[in-house]
Motif scaffolding. Structure first.
Motif, PDB file in Angstrom:
ATOM      1  N   ARG A   1      11.012  -7.700   9.910  1.00 60.57           N
ATOM      2  CA  ARG A   1       9.587  -7.403  10.097  1.00 60.57           C
ATOM      3  C   ARG A   1       9.061  -6.582   8.930  1.00 60.57           C
ATOM      4  NH1 ARG A   1       8.606  -3.920  13.945  1.00 60.57           N
ATOM      5  NH2 ARG A   1       6.403  -4.456  14.030  1.00 60.57           N
ATOM      6  N   THR A   2       9.861  -5.630   8.487  1.00 61.27           N
ATOM      7  CA  THR A   2       9.453  -4.796   7.357  1.00 61.27           C
ATOM      8  C   THR A   2       9.370  -5.620   6.082  1.00 61.27           C
ATOM      9  OG1 THR A   2      10.580  -2.916   8.398  1.00 61.27           O
ATOM     10  CG2 THR A   2       9.978  -2.680   6.080  1.00 61.27           C
ATOM     11  N   LEU A   3      10.342  -6.503   5.874  1.00 61.47           N
ATOM     12  CA  LEU A   3      10.343  -7.352   4.683  1.00 61.47           C
ATOM     13  C   LEU A   3       9.088  -8.224   4.622  1.00 61.47           C
ATOM     14  CD1 LEU A   3      12.069  -8.189   2.214  1.00 61.47           C
ATOM     15  CD2 LEU A   3      13.048  -9.990   3.640  1.00 61.47           C
ATOM     16  N   LEU A   4       8.659  -8.733   5.771  1.00 64.34           N
ATOM     17  CA  LEU A   4       7.461  -9.577   5.810  1.00 64.34           C
ATOM     18  C   LEU A   4       6.187  -8.784   5.498  1.00 64.34           C
ATOM     19  CD1 LEU A   4       8.276 -11.755   8.962  1.00 64.34           C
ATOM     20  CD2 LEU A   4       8.348 -12.458   6.552  1.00 64.34           C
ATOM     21  N   ALA A   5       6.250  -7.468   5.655  1.00 63.87           N
ATOM     22  CA  ALA A   5       5.083  -6.624   5.364  1.00 63.87           C
ATOM     23  C   ALA A   5       5.010  -6.236   3.895  1.00 63.87           C
ATOM     24  CB  ALA A   5       5.113  -5.367   6.232  1.00 63.87           C
ATOM     25  N   VAL A   6       6.065  -6.527   3.139  1.00 63.84           N
ATOM     26  CA  VAL A   6       6.110  -6.184   1.709  1.00 63.84           C
ATOM     27  C   VAL A   6       5.347  -7.243   0.920  1.00 63.84           C
ATOM     28  CG1 VAL A   6       7.613  -5.990  -0.305  1.00 63.84           C
ATOM     29  CG2 VAL A   6       8.277  -4.934   1.878  1.00 63.84           C
ATOM     30  N   ASN A   7       4.333  -6.806   0.159  1.00 60.49           N
ATOM     31  CA  ASN A   7       3.542  -7.759  -0.628  1.00 60.49           C
ATOM     32  C   ASN A   7       3.261  -7.281  -2.052  1.00 60.49           C
ATOM     33  OD1 ASN A   7       1.693  -5.728  -0.229  1.00 60.49           O
ATOM     34  ND2 ASN A   7       0.176  -6.977   0.864  1.00 60.49           N
ATOM     35  N   GLY A   8       3.929  -6.202  -2.470  1.00 58.43           N
ATOM     36  CA  GLY A   8       3.727  -5.697  -3.826  1.00 58.43           C
ATOM     37  C   GLY A   8       2.561  -4.753  -3.970  1.00 58.43           C
ATOM     38  N   GLU A   9       1.739  -4.639  -2.932  1.00 56.40           N
ATOM     39  CA  GLU A   9       0.549  -3.793  -3.004  1.00 56.40           C
ATOM     40  C   GLU A   9       0.559  -2.663  -1.984  1.00 56.40           C
ATOM     41  OE1 GLU A   9      -2.767  -6.366  -2.508  1.00 56.40           O
ATOM     42  OE2 GLU A   9      -2.450  -7.430  -4.409  1.00 56.40           O
ATOM     43  N   ARG A  10       1.490  -2.705  -1.035  1.00 54.71           N
ATOM     44  CA  ARG A  10       1.511  -1.703   0.027  1.00 54.71           C
ATOM     45  C   ARG A  10       2.519  -0.605  -0.294  1.00 54.71           C
ATOM     46  NH1 ARG A  10       1.594  -6.158   4.886  1.00 54.71           N
ATOM     47  NH2 ARG A  10      -0.667  -6.248   5.270  1.00 54.71           N
ATOM     48  N   ASP A  11       2.136   0.640   0.041  1.00 55.91           N
ATOM     49  CA  ASP A  11       3.055   1.759  -0.065  1.00 55.91           C
ATOM     50  C   ASP A  11       3.635   2.053   1.314  1.00 55.91           C
ATOM     51  OD1 ASP A  11       0.997   2.982   1.300  1.00 55.91           O
ATOM     52  OD2 ASP A  11       0.455   4.367  -0.310  1.00 55.91           O
TER      53      ASP A  11
END
Length: 226
Positions: free
Chosen positions: A136-146
């Motif tokens: 779930r965390t990996l899917l939230a990673v988009n290069g723009e989120r801290d």
């Protein structure tokens, strides 16, 4: 009894032992440059800790990880909640464990402003096993989120998201990139505390009755550097 001083001149565990031995009830307030929190005592028992959105063991561990802070004990203020249980040494031991966990996390995620992106290291691995929470965390990673943005996307506390992101960095699934230079001054993480707690500093004498020998005590200022 007025009690004021600063960490690390007087380590937090030393201050809590002194207040516990004196059987005090009240709130110990800690204020650092980027961190603040409280520890509640009831008749010498450490029963509550609060720091940011955390309470209990997580909050006390976070306060133990603060490298420098001013503190003041406010007697008579009953803790608003009970989030800690157990004997003092057990409470302190759990706080040390949480502090070490935070130090380890900061080795791979230096500050909450880090931006996360999928890592090229994953291609070099033949097998990466992730838990459902890590997916779930990996899917939230988009290069723009801290860290904060990912915590909000997952609807979890910042501390939880921080731990999951650190696990993904260690697994080689994501990389943590430095935040924009304009944000660095406010986001740089505090320096990691020593690997083990300092030797307990001397505290004011406590009479056998458990009542402090003086009505007030203020931690002395540190001596000037030679």
């Amino acid at each position: 009894m007025t009690l004021r001083g600063s960490v690390p001149e007087f380590p937090l565990d030393t201050v809590l032992r002194f207040l516990a031995q004196a059987g005090k009830t009240g709130t110990l307030v800690l204020t650092g440059e980027r961190s603040a929190g409280t520890v509640g005592l009831d008749a010498g028992r450490v029963v509550d800790a609060s720091s940011g959105e955390d309470d209990g063991d997580a909050a006390l561990g976070a306060l133990f990880a603060v490298p420098a802070a001013d503190f003041e004990f406010r007697p008579g203020e009953l803790p608003a909640a009970v989030s800690l249980s157990g004997e003092l040494e057990d409470v302190l031991a759990r706080a040390r464990e949480e502090r070490e966990r935070l130090v380890a996390i900061r080795e791979v995620v230096p500050n909450d402003g880090s931006l996360f992106r999928l890592s090229d290291r994953a291609a070099a691995r033949t097998h990466i096993e992730l838990t459902s929470d890590q997916w779930r965390t990996l899917l939230a990673v988009n290069g723009e989120r801290d860290v904060t943005a990912i915590a909000e996307a997952l609807h979890v506390k910042r501390r939880v998201a921080l731990g999951l992101l650190a696990e993904l960095v260690r697994a080689g699934a994501v990389d943590a990139a430095e935040p924009p230079p304009s944000l660095l001054p406010s986001l740089v993480a505090p320096a990691a505390p020593p690997a083990s707690l300092p030797e307990a500093s001397p505290v004011p004498a406590v009479e056998s009755s458990g009542v402090p020998a003086a009505d007030a005590w203020e931690a002395p200022a540190s001596p000037p550097a030679p």
